[in-house]
Write an enzyme that holds these catalytic residues in place. Structure first.
Site, PDB file in Angstrom:
ATOM      1  N   ARG A 198       0.856  -1.183   0.000  1.00  0.00           N
ATOM      2  CA  ARG A 198       0.000   0.000   0.000  1.00  0.00           C
ATOM      3  C   ARG A 198       0.891   1.232   0.000  1.00  0.00           C
ATOM      4  O   ARG A 198       1.471   1.598   1.017  1.00  0.00           O
ATOM      5  CB  ARG A 198      -0.883  -0.019   1.249  1.00  0.00           C
ATOM      6  CG  ARG A 198      -2.021   0.985   1.224  1.00  0.00           C
ATOM      7  CD  ARG A 198      -2.630   1.111   2.599  1.00  0.00           C
ATOM      8  NE  ARG A 198      -1.798   1.929   3.473  1.00  0.00           N
ATOM      9  CZ  ARG A 198      -1.648   1.727   4.783  1.00  0.00           C
ATOM     10  NH1 ARG A 198      -2.237   0.725   5.377  1.00  0.00           N
ATOM     11  NH2 ARG A 198      -0.878   2.544   5.500  1.00  0.00           N
ATOM     12  N   HIS A 254      -3.804   4.355   4.603  1.00  0.00           N
ATOM     13  CA  HIS A 254      -4.891   3.379   4.691  1.00  0.00           C
ATOM     14  C   HIS A 254      -6.182   3.979   4.139  1.00  0.00           C
ATOM     15  O   HIS A 254      -6.877   3.370   3.336  1.00  0.00           O
ATOM     16  CB  HIS A 254      -5.088   2.949   6.138  1.00  0.00           C
ATOM     17  CG  HIS A 254      -6.240   2.027   6.349  1.00  0.00           C
ATOM     18  ND1 HIS A 254      -6.247   0.720   5.917  1.00  0.00           N
ATOM     19  CD2 HIS A 254      -7.444   2.235   6.936  1.00  0.00           C
ATOM     20  CE1 HIS A 254      -7.390   0.159   6.231  1.00  0.00           C
ATOM     21  NE2 HIS A 254      -8.142   1.056   6.844  1.00  0.00           N
ATOM     22  N   TYR A 311       3.726   5.705  11.499  1.00  0.00           N
ATOM     23  CA  TYR A 311       4.052   4.337  11.876  1.00  0.00           C
ATOM     24  C   TYR A 311       4.968   3.598  10.900  1.00  0.00           C
ATOM     25  O   TYR A 311       5.355   2.467  11.178  1.00  0.00           O
ATOM     26  CB  TYR A 311       2.765   3.510  12.073  1.00  0.00           C
ATOM     27  CG  TYR A 311       1.807   3.532  10.891  1.00  0.00           C
ATOM     28  CD1 TYR A 311       2.014   2.702   9.779  1.00  0.00           C
ATOM     29  CD2 TYR A 311       0.688   4.352  10.879  1.00  0.00           C
ATOM     30  CE1 TYR A 311       1.143   2.713   8.700  1.00  0.00           C
ATOM     31  CE2 TYR A 311      -0.186   4.370   9.812  1.00  0.00           C
ATOM     32  CZ  TYR A 311       0.038   3.543   8.728  1.00  0.00           C
ATOM     33  OH  TYR A 311      -0.831   3.554   7.666  1.00  0.00           O
TER      34      TYR A 311
END
Length: 398
Positions: free
Chosen positions: A295, A299, A308
């Site tokens: 990805r 998100h 993160y």
């Protein structure tokens, strides 16, 4: 959390701190010796091996027009995604889950399906929707909040998006059991035999619904293909927080085949999906495919991945971009040229204009529609709430 902090999360032993521009200590793009691949990152064709040769025949069937079609799909799907992202940032959509980097992992299976095959998506499968003929404008309508899902799922055999993580897997098995009961499996009629594909992400594999679906499919020998897009991040949770063995190996415990495919290779994704779908239509039962991909973006537009994951990780995956890979391959093979690419880019520009205009001019639904279709039959509580809401709005008439 900073990039430096990310490097030490989940470790009980002090690890050397890496700056955000430093690459990970291991090659996270390596899918291992079991991964089916036909195109290397630079677009060159991978030699036949014991792993990919069982699927090579499906690529031999592809004429130049079909190969160009796959690249066109990748380019246009990426443009749909970029427009969705931009529209959300401009306040036209409430949310947008980007598929950036996962185009090949979706176009491959999308084009492997026959018209009668039914797809059960999560909420990021814009590429599968494109291949199943769902107009992109309908996807935007859902995220703009102006309709009940955005499309007629029966019109394209593409179910409505599922926001509850993983529960579409059980829906897919239920539908597959219905196909089985109808006798639309193993008839030998290519226009009748039907398979079902259920799509989820790596995070979905941690859900009970996912595992229950695999149990039901296995014991019933259901005509379903479970397709896990392992994009390495379940929101902010990395793979090592989701499972100890790769998703494709989980199929062994349920008694049916599991395959890992290079999800950034549209040819491999297509060929492996073709094989699994034909197996399901032929009455041989379920298959679990793990598309090893990444990805590239957040998100959703409400997420900030810099909190993160380190930027160097993203940079490594950019070198294995699925659209660039197919473009380089077809240019080298003489299947496309720069003039053809300019035409597709012009088509993408026009598609973007059409999507933007459609989104900005979507009419708002009447307020009372939010109370419709909540239950199949009239419900006294909903009827009372609808009346109270109508009275409330009527108070503004003066």
């Amino acid at each position: 959390m900073s990039d430096d902090d990310v490097a030490t999360v989940g470790s009980t032993v002090a690890a050397p701190v890496r700056a955000s521009h430093e690459p990970p200590e291991r090659d996270i793009t390596d899918g291992g010796p079991d991964m089916v691949q036909f195109l290397a990152a630079d677009g060159t064709r991978v030699p036949l091996t014991e792993v990919n040769s069982p699927y090579a025949a499906y690529l031999d069937e592809l004429e130049d027009e079909a190969l160009r079609g796959l690249l066109r799909d990748l380019i246009l799907v990426r443009r749909v995604d970029s427009e969705g992202f931009a529209l959300q940032r401009q306040g036209e959509l409430g949310l947008w889950p980007s598929l950036l980097g996962q185009e090949a992992a979706q176009v491959g299976p999308g084009r492997a399906m026959r018209p009668q095959d039914y797809a059960f998506p999560g909420y990021r499968e814009h590429g599968v929707a494109w291949c199943k003929g769902v107009p992109p404008e309908n996807l935007l309508g859902m995220f703009r909040g102006v309709n009940h899902g955005g499309w007629d799922s029966q019109a394209n055999n593409f179910h409505l998006y599922t926001i509850v993580i993983g529960n579409q897997m059980l829906h897919a098995v239920g539908y597959a059991l219905g196909v089985q009961k109808d006798g639309d499996v193993a008839t030998g009629d290519p226009g009748r035999d039907t398979a079902v594909m259920a799509f989820t992400g790596d995070g979905g594999t941690a859900q009970g619904d996912f595992n229950e679906a695999l149990v039901f499919a296995a014991v019933a020998n259901a005509p379903v293909v479970f397709y896990v897009q392992n994009n390495h991040w379940a929101i902010s949770e990395p793979n090592e927080r989701q499972f100890r063995v790769p998703p494709y190996r989980r199929a062994d415990g349920f008694g049916f085949p599991g395959v890992r495919v290079d999800g950034n290779d549209v040819l491999a994704s297509y060929a492996v999906s073709r094989a699994a779908l034909e197996r399901a239509r032929g009455g041989e039962g379920p298959t679990l495919i793990e598309a090893f991909t990444y990805r590239m973006g957040a998100h959703t537009t409400s997420d900030d991945p810099t909190k993160y994951r380190i930027s160097a990780e993203v940079d490594i995956w950019k070198a294995k971009d699925p659209v660039d890979r197919m473009r380089k391959h077809l240019l080298a093979e003489g299947v496309v040229d720069e003039a053809w690419l300019r035409e597709v880019e012009a088509e993408a520009d026009e598609l973007a204009r059409r999507i933007r205009h459609a989104c900005q001019t979507m009419p708002n639904p009447p307020h009372e529609e939010m109370f419709e279709h909540v239950y199949a039959e009239p419900h006294p509580v909903v009827a009372r709430e609808a009346a109270e809401f109508a009275d409330y709005h009527a108070g503004f008439d003066d």
